[in-house]
Motif scaffolding. Sequence first.
Motif, PDB file in Angstrom:
ATOM      1  N   LEU A  96       1.571  -3.772  -2.714  1.00 25.58           N
ATOM      2  CA  LEU A  96       2.998  -3.809  -3.038  1.00 25.58           C
ATOM      3  C   LEU A  96       3.331  -5.089  -3.813  1.00 25.58           C
ATOM      4  O   LEU A  96       4.060  -5.045  -4.809  1.00 25.58           O
ATOM      5  CB  LEU A  96       3.852  -3.745  -1.766  1.00 25.58           C
ATOM      6  N   GLY A 142      12.602   0.770  -5.240  1.00 27.20           N
ATOM      7  CA  GLY A 142      11.596   1.300  -4.335  1.00 27.20           C
ATOM      8  C   GLY A 142      10.895   2.507  -4.937  1.00 27.20           C
ATOM      9  O   GLY A 142       9.682   2.674  -4.779  1.00 27.20           O
ATOM     10  N   LYS A 192       6.969   2.959  -5.645  1.00 23.16           N
ATOM     11  CA  LYS A 192       6.320   4.149  -5.088  1.00 23.16           C
ATOM     12  C   LYS A 192       5.533   4.885  -6.168  1.00 23.16           C
ATOM     13  O   LYS A 192       4.373   5.253  -5.980  1.00 23.16           O
ATOM     14  CB  LYS A 192       7.377   5.064  -4.468  1.00 23.16           C
ATOM     15  N   LEU A 228       2.377   2.920  -7.215  1.00 18.35           N
ATOM     16  CA  LEU A 228       1.336   2.992  -6.183  1.00 18.35           C
ATOM     17  C   LEU A 228       0.700   4.373  -6.114  1.00 18.35           C
ATOM     18  O   LEU A 228      -0.511   4.493  -5.937  1.00 18.35           O
ATOM     19  CB  LEU A 228       1.908   2.620  -4.814  1.00 18.35           C
ATOM     20  N   GLU A 229       1.509   5.402  -6.245  1.00 20.69           N
ATOM     21  CA  GLU A 229       0.967   6.758  -6.210  1.00 20.69           C
ATOM     22  C   GLU A 229       0.010   7.005  -7.366  1.00 20.69           C
ATOM     23  O   GLU A 229      -1.016   7.664  -7.197  1.00 20.69           O
ATOM     24  CB  GLU A 229       2.100   7.790  -6.204  1.00 20.69           C
ATOM     25  N   VAL A 282       2.774   8.454  -1.430  1.00 22.53           N
ATOM     26  CA  VAL A 282       3.198   7.383  -0.539  1.00 22.53           C
ATOM     27  C   VAL A 282       4.543   7.819   0.034  1.00 22.53           C
ATOM     28  O   VAL A 282       5.503   7.994  -0.708  1.00 22.53           O
ATOM     29  CB  VAL A 282       3.357   6.039  -1.298  1.00 22.53           C
ATOM     30  N   HIS A 319       8.083   7.680   2.329  1.00 22.79           N
ATOM     31  CA  HIS A 319       9.121   6.673   2.557  1.00 22.79           C
ATOM     32  C   HIS A 319       8.901   5.918   3.859  1.00 22.79           C
ATOM     33  O   HIS A 319       9.197   4.730   3.953  1.00 22.79           O
ATOM     34  CB  HIS A 319      10.508   7.330   2.578  1.00 22.79           C
ATOM     35  N   ARG A 375       6.283   4.921   5.141  1.00 28.33           N
ATOM     36  CA  ARG A 375       5.273   3.864   4.970  1.00 28.33           C
ATOM     37  C   ARG A 375       5.777   2.785   4.009  1.00 28.33           C
ATOM     38  O   ARG A 375       5.569   1.597   4.233  1.00 28.33           O
ATOM     39  CB  ARG A 375       3.983   4.475   4.434  1.00 28.33           C
ATOM     40  N   LEU A 376       6.418   3.213   2.928  1.00 31.64           N
ATOM     41  CA  LEU A 376       6.827   2.288   1.877  1.00 31.64           C
ATOM     42  C   LEU A 376       7.882   1.291   2.339  1.00 31.64           C
ATOM     43  O   LEU A 376       7.677   0.074   2.272  1.00 31.64           O
ATOM     44  CB  LEU A 376       7.354   3.070   0.671  1.00 31.64           C
ATOM     45  N   TYR A 377       9.011   1.795   2.811  1.00 31.38           N
ATOM     46  CA  TYR A 377      10.147   0.913   3.058  1.00 31.38           C
ATOM     47  C   TYR A 377       9.964  -0.028   4.247  1.00 31.38           C
ATOM     48  O   TYR A 377      10.361  -1.199   4.155  1.00 31.38           O
ATOM     49  CB  TYR A 377      11.440   1.729   3.138  1.00 31.38           C
ATOM     50  N   ASN A 419       7.187  -1.413   5.071  1.00 37.73           N
ATOM     51  CA  ASN A 419       6.299  -2.452   4.546  1.00 37.73           C
ATOM     52  C   ASN A 419       7.025  -3.366   3.572  1.00 37.73           C
ATOM     53  O   ASN A 419       6.778  -4.585   3.553  1.00 37.73           O
ATOM     54  CB  ASN A 419       5.057  -1.833   3.911  1.00 37.73           C
TER      55      ASN A 419
END
Length: 93
Positions: free
Chosen positions: A11, A23, A27, A30-31, A38, A40, A42-44, A46
């Motif tokens: 990130l 965000g 996302k 990263l995907e 990925v 939500h 997990r993403l937010y 972190n």
Amino acid sequence: MNDLSGFQRDLLYVMAGLDKPSGQQIKGELESYLDSEVNHGRLYPNLDVLVEKEYVEKGAIDRRTNYYDITESGKELLKQRREWEDQYFTASA
């Protein structure tokens, strides 16, 4: 940096290469890199950890969208990580 997960480091690297991404932008990047979705959940959380640790600043773009920006502390962390990686990469190359 040893208190961060690999995902959290990823990130930071993404944010270092973008200008105050949302965000959803993070996302998407990263995907593309991970070649998988990925979610939500997990993403937010972190991203929130990185904000708590003051490696990332969070701000509002509009009422529904936030931006995330790597701080100087976050950049320094990545620099230290890169230096640590380089000592092993250079030694084995």
